[in-house]
Motif scaffolding. Structure first.
Motif, mmCIF file in Angstrom:
data_model
loop_
_atom_site.group_PDB
_atom_site.id
_atom_site.type_symbol
_atom_site.label_atom_id
_atom_site.label_comp_id
_atom_site.label_asym_id
_atom_site.label_seq_id
_atom_site.Cartn_x
_atom_site.Cartn_y
_atom_site.Cartn_z
ATOM 1 N N TYR A 11 0.811 -1.215 0.000
ATOM 2 C CA TYR A 11 0.000 0.000 0.000
ATOM 3 C C TYR A 11 0.848 1.270 0.000
ATOM 4 N N ARG A 37 -1.507 8.028 2.066
ATOM 5 C CA ARG A 37 -2.302 9.109 1.476
ATOM 6 C C ARG A 37 -1.406 10.185 0.871
ATOM 7 N N LEU A 39 0.073 -3.787 8.638
ATOM 8 C CA LEU A 39 -0.285 -2.941 9.782
ATOM 9 C C LEU A 39 0.961 -2.449 10.507
ATOM 10 N N ARG A 58 0.390 1.539 9.159
ATOM 11 C CA ARG A 58 -1.036 1.350 9.408
ATOM 12 C C ARG A 58 -1.885 2.410 8.715
ATOM 13 N N GLY A 59 -1.344 3.600 8.528
ATOM 14 C CA GLY A 59 -2.085 4.649 7.839
ATOM 15 C C GLY A 59 -2.342 4.297 6.395
ATOM 16 N N LEU A 76 -2.483 1.245 5.174
ATOM 17 C CA LEU A 76 -3.455 0.154 5.185
ATOM 18 C C LEU A 76 -4.870 0.701 5.323
ATOM 19 N N SER A 77 -5.083 1.600 6.260
ATOM 20 C CA SER A 77 -6.405 2.184 6.472
ATOM 21 C C SER A 77 -6.879 2.971 5.254
ATOM 22 N N GLU A 78 -5.989 3.706 4.622
ATOM 23 C CA GLU A 78 -6.353 4.515 3.457
ATOM 24 C C GLU A 78 -6.846 3.647 2.306
ATOM 25 N N LEU A 133 -9.955 0.746 3.837
ATOM 26 C CA LEU A 133 -11.120 1.291 4.540
ATOM 27 C C LEU A 133 -11.610 2.599 3.919
ATOM 28 N N ARG A 134 -10.761 3.620 3.907
ATOM 29 C CA ARG A 134 -11.202 4.938 3.465
ATOM 30 C C ARG A 134 -11.608 4.941 1.994
#
Length: 444
Positions: A140, A143, A315, A319-320, A322-324, A327-328
């Motif tokens: 990943y 952002r 993660l 982790r940012g 991964l979340s972007e 999830l986002r």
């Protein structure tokens, strides 16, 4: 006018499915598919789709003509081996090879020689994810890194898959040639999972009268056709492909459940869940099925453990990022909007009504709660019931998601067609469900 009873609908389907020994529906499948592929070749605005249609139309047409010959033989030489179930299996294999595998290889070779219009964005995203995994330890981009890309490239900067999907991009990261195209490895993974599923269902059967064995093999063939030669599956594999190994692993998990191998079923659906979120609802339903057999922990160990194990390195690295990506972006909060915008009810509600996205989300949650209540009150005690719940549940979810696409229909169509092949392959006893799980559960 009253609605047909489900048993009436089932009998009508069985009548259609078995007409002329299954050949009537085979002819309809291949003929309609040939028309679909021809229209795609002529009218599609997506160049990889047009290329697929030009090749697949010939394969479907040849298959349809072969079935016409089989029908004539059935009328004049009913004892011919060319009209039996083995011949139908062979024709299905030929059709998949000519309408899915051949286009995969053709487009991969043309892409390797410099054509830039021979792969959908999913292929590029997966291959880039493999390269990032090899270089940085995570598939990943964060952002900020995505924002730094040119606006036209920001969509391709997102990887809206689980970390395991990047494994299909690793060959391309190591060497740039036709056989390292991610679609080639999607096809390999799909073929292996489906072969294991078929072998599992056949090996787990108890002795039965010849007629019963024939019916079960015919149902299994129809399920394999739905996962391979159905145009929505063949087109997806040839042009993008990432959904097919996920689907095949889910079908393998259900086959293992039918064979009363809950631990292995959990591992299979866990592998699928490590690739894509679409497998997670199926994993949850399989865990509930496992609880009815006092095997919920064994199913959950693989179904939950493998996706978590795949997520953990990403993660820990970032982790940012991964979340972007997981999830986002899928929830519509990324830097760019997902192109998945087929006109299903959820998308139409989200785009045309005031506060439409909230309404669509509420309907999706309501559908999820309805399925949860059904699982609580009547947990699935058989692999057949599990497949049906998964199929209808995913169909409802696809219809109500604000961002979706027609291609996702391959999941419910294949799951629902796979269900008849899962009937009672072994006589394993069913364990009563504890009251706190089942409420006033009844057998399914």
């Amino acid at each position: 006018m009253t609605a047909d009873h489900p048993n009436d609908l089932r009998r009508r389907w069985q009548t259609l499915d078995t007409a002329a020994g299954g050949l009537t529906l085979d002819l309809g499948l291949y003929a309609v598919s040939a028309v679909f592929a021809t229209i795609t070749a002529v009218t599609s605005t997506l160049l990889p789709h047009r290329a697929w249609g030009a090749v697949a139309a010939v394969g479907y047409l040849l298959a349809a003509l072969a079935v016409v010959v089989q029908l004539l033989l059935r009328r004049h030489r009913p004892a011919s081996r060319l009209i039996g179930l083995p011949a139908r299996w062979a024709l299905t294999g030929f059709t998949w090879a000519s309408t899915a595998l051949l286009p995969v290889l053709w487009q991969s070779v043309e892409r390797a020689t410099g054509r830039t219009d021979r792969a959908q964005e999913e292929v590029l995203v997966v291959e880039q994810a493999g390269a990032r995994l090899l270089e940085h330890g995570t598939p990943y981009l964060g952002r900020d890194a995505i924002a730094a890309l040119p606006p036209a490239e920001q969509l391709l900067g997102y990887t809206p898959y689980q970390p395991g999907m990047a494994m299909f991009g690793l060959p391309r990261a190591l060497t740039d040639t036709w056989w390292t195209d991610a679609r080639v490895w999607f096809a390999v993974g799909t073929a292996l999972a489906l072969a294991l599923a078929v072998a599992t269902l056949r090996a787990a059967r108890l002795p039965a009268p010849a007629g019963a064995d024939h019916r079960r093999d015919a149902a299994l063939l129809r399920g394999v056709q739905a996962a391979t030669v159905l145009p929505i599956c063949a087109l997806t594999l040839a042009t993008g492909g990432d959904d097919l190994p996920v689907l095949a692993l889910c079908l393998l998990a259900l086959a293992l459940a039918a064979a009363d191998r809950p631990g292995r079923a959990g591992l299979a659906v866990g592998l699928a869940g490590a690739l894509k979120l679409f497998a997670w609802p199926i994993a949850l339903v399989l865990i509930v099925w496992g609880l009815t057999r006092r095997a919920g922990t064994r199913v959950a160990a693989g179904a939950i453990g493998l996706p978590v194990a795949a997520l953990l390195p990403a993660l820990l690295v970032d982790r940012g990022a991964l979340s972007e990506n997981v999830l986002r972006f899928p929830l519509g909060h990324g830097l760019v909007t997902s192109p998945a915008q087929s006109p299903f009810p959820g998308y139409l509600i989200a785009t045309t009504l005031p506060a439409g996205r909230l309404i669509a989300a509420a309907l999706l949650v309501a559908a999820g709660l309805a399925i949860a209540v059904r699982l609580y009150r009547r947990p699935p005690r058989t692999a057949v019931a599990t497949a049906l719940i998964c199929g209808y549940g995913l169909l409802a979810a696809i219809a109500l998601m604000p961002s979706t696409r027609f291609g996702y229909l391959l999941y419910p169509l294949a799951l629902l067609t796979w269900a008849p092949a899962l009937h009672r392959t072994v006589d394993a006893p069913t364990i009563p469900v504890p009251d706190q799980l089942s409420g006033r559960a009844t057998s399914v």
